[in-house]
Scaffold this motif. Structure first.
Motif, PDB file in Angstrom:
ATOM      1  N   ASP A  42     -56.349 -28.276  11.882  1.00  0.00           N
ATOM      2  CA  ASP A  42     -56.642 -29.125  12.967  1.00  0.00           C
ATOM      3  C   ASP A  42     -55.468 -29.635  14.290  1.00  0.00           C
ATOM      4  OD1 ASP A  42     -59.155 -30.798  11.786  1.00  0.00           O
ATOM      5  OD2 ASP A  42     -57.897 -31.583  10.328  1.00  0.00           O
ATOM      6  N   ALA A  43     -54.514 -29.566  14.202  1.00  0.00           N
ATOM      7  CA  ALA A  43     -53.438 -29.301  15.172  1.00  0.00           C
ATOM      8  C   ALA A  43     -52.104 -28.619  14.465  1.00  0.00           C
ATOM      9  CB  ALA A  43     -53.092 -30.892  15.227  1.00  0.00           C
ATOM     10  N   VAL A  90     -51.644 -16.108   8.056  1.00  0.00           N
ATOM     11  CA  VAL A  90     -52.881 -16.882   8.688  1.00  0.00           C
ATOM     12  C   VAL A  90     -52.782 -17.488   8.527  1.00  0.00           C
ATOM     13  CG1 VAL A  90     -54.636 -16.730   6.889  1.00  0.00           C
ATOM     14  CG2 VAL A  90     -53.223 -14.382   5.910  1.00  0.00           C
ATOM     15  N   HIS A  91     -53.305 -18.479   9.217  1.00  0.00           N
ATOM     16  CA  HIS A  91     -53.303 -19.439  10.406  1.00  0.00           C
ATOM     17  C   HIS A  91     -55.225 -19.641  11.335  1.00  0.00           C
ATOM     18  CE1 HIS A  91     -52.756 -17.205  13.997  1.00  0.00           C
ATOM     19  NE2 HIS A  91     -51.972 -16.668  13.333  1.00  0.00           N
ATOM     20  N   ALA A  92     -54.960 -20.473  11.860  1.00  0.00           N
ATOM     21  CA  ALA A  92     -56.746 -21.149  12.106  1.00  0.00           C
ATOM     22  C   ALA A  92     -57.084 -22.381  13.362  1.00  0.00           C
ATOM     23  CB  ALA A  92     -57.895 -20.823  10.513  1.00  0.00           C
ATOM     24  N   LYS A  93     -57.827 -21.968  13.700  1.00  0.00           N
ATOM     25  CA  LYS A  93     -57.969 -23.306  14.920  1.00  0.00           C
ATOM     26  C   LYS A  93     -59.459 -23.868  15.331  1.00  0.00           C
ATOM     27  CE  LYS A  93     -58.217 -21.486  19.251  1.00  0.00           C
ATOM     28  NZ  LYS A  93     -57.945 -21.390  20.694  1.00  0.00           N
ATOM     29  N   LEU A  94     -58.980 -25.075  14.758  1.00  0.00           N
ATOM     30  CA  LEU A  94     -60.648 -25.395  14.519  1.00  0.00           C
ATOM     31  C   LEU A  94     -61.104 -25.916  15.661  1.00  0.00           C
ATOM     32  CD1 LEU A  94     -63.072 -26.159  12.594  1.00  0.00           C
ATOM     33  CD2 LEU A  94     -61.663 -28.455  11.862  1.00  0.00           C
ATOM     34  N   GLY A  95     -62.246 -25.847  15.749  1.00  0.00           N
ATOM     35  CA  GLY A  95     -62.883 -26.171  17.028  1.00  0.00           C
ATOM     36  C   GLY A  95     -62.151 -28.090  17.525  1.00  0.00           C
ATOM     37  N   SER A 139     -63.361 -29.123   8.229  1.00  0.00           N
ATOM     38  CA  SER A 139     -62.132 -28.407   8.462  1.00  0.00           C
ATOM     39  C   SER A 139     -61.612 -27.844   6.541  1.00  0.00           C
ATOM     40  CB  SER A 139     -60.944 -29.506   8.366  1.00  0.00           C
ATOM     41  OG  SER A 139     -61.542 -30.366   7.851  1.00  0.00           O
ATOM     42  N   GLY A 140     -62.447 -28.646   5.677  1.00  0.00           N
ATOM     43  CA  GLY A 140     -61.712 -28.179   4.111  1.00  0.00           C
ATOM     44  C   GLY A 140     -62.447 -26.830   3.561  1.00  0.00           C
ATOM     45  N   LYS A 141     -63.847 -26.410   4.343  1.00  0.00           N
ATOM     46  CA  LYS A 141     -63.815 -25.104   4.492  1.00  0.00           C
ATOM     47  C   LYS A 141     -63.210 -23.715   5.130  1.00  0.00           C
ATOM     48  CE  LYS A 141     -68.595 -26.490   3.959  1.00  0.00           C
ATOM     49  NZ  LYS A 141     -70.338 -26.442   3.911  1.00  0.00           N
ATOM     50  N   LEU A 142     -62.755 -24.192   6.129  1.00  0.00           N
ATOM     51  CA  LEU A 142     -61.928 -23.537   6.943  1.00  0.00           C
ATOM     52  C   LEU A 142     -60.875 -23.318   6.471  1.00  0.00           C
ATOM     53  CD1 LEU A 142     -60.855 -21.844   9.488  1.00  0.00           C
ATOM     54  CD2 LEU A 142     -60.910 -23.634  10.606  1.00  0.00           C
ATOM     55  N   VAL A 143     -59.569 -24.565   5.747  1.00  0.00           N
ATOM     56  CA  VAL A 143     -58.575 -24.790   4.822  1.00  0.00           C
ATOM     57  C   VAL A 143     -58.955 -23.387   4.001  1.00  0.00           C
ATOM     58  CG1 VAL A 143     -57.077 -26.177   3.537  1.00  0.00           C
ATOM     59  CG2 VAL A 143     -57.175 -26.106   5.718  1.00  0.00           C
TER      60      VAL A 143
END
Length: 160
Positions: A37-38, A130-135, A141-145
């Motif tokens: 998320d951030a 490995v990292h991500a950015k949720l829209g 967010s739990g699934k992306l984590v």
């Protein structure tokens, strides 16, 4: 393989700085910034993105007007007032619960999966990350984590 997890704490307590410090001390590290998320570990480590992947999350209802008989079932069932009097879905109000899709007597509502964010495999001066950015305002967010943690673990196992 050893795993160090830094979790919890109010924003600004130093979790990211501590993670970067540990990464600089490790002999062989793989980093995973699970704050989708951030995320801000990338600000300190300035990774070079090697791979970008779309993260597909929940759906948003879409009524097919040619098949809709305007019975009102979807409007009656929607707890989010996302369906207008003219049977159009307000994509901002739609929470993607799918009740209207499941209970429409004419099966006139589609539920296409939406892109909710992206996840990355990058290289840093301390090892892969490995990292991500949720829209913005996206759910799942739990699934992306879970997705980035799974991929980080796979890379760690492959690289020993």
């Amino acid at each position: 393989m050893k795993e160090l997890v830094i979790i919890s704490g109010k924003g600004g307590t130093g979790k990211t700085s501590l993670t970067a410090a540990f990464a600089s001390l490790a002999e062989k590290a793989l980093l995973c910034d699970a704050d989708v998320d951030a995320a801000d570990l990338h600000l300190l480590l300035q990774p070079k993105v090697l791979e970008t992947h779309d993260f597909m999350g929940g759906g948003i209802a879409s009524i097919r007007s040619d098949d809709c008989i305007e019975c009102g079932t979807c409007r009656d069932l929607c707890h989010f007032d996302a369906i207008s009097e003219s049977f159009q879905v307000d994509q901002i109000n739609c929470e993607g619960c799918g009740v209207c899709v499941d209970l429409c007597p004419e099966s006139a509502i589609d539920f296409p999966i939406q892109k909710c964010g992206e996840w990355f495999i990058s290289d840093t001066r301390y090892g892969p990350m490995v990292h991500a950015k949720l829209g913005i305002a996206e759910d799942n967010s739990g699934k992306l984590v879970a997705e980035i943690r799974k991929n980080a673990r796979n890379i760690a196992e492959e690289d020993n």
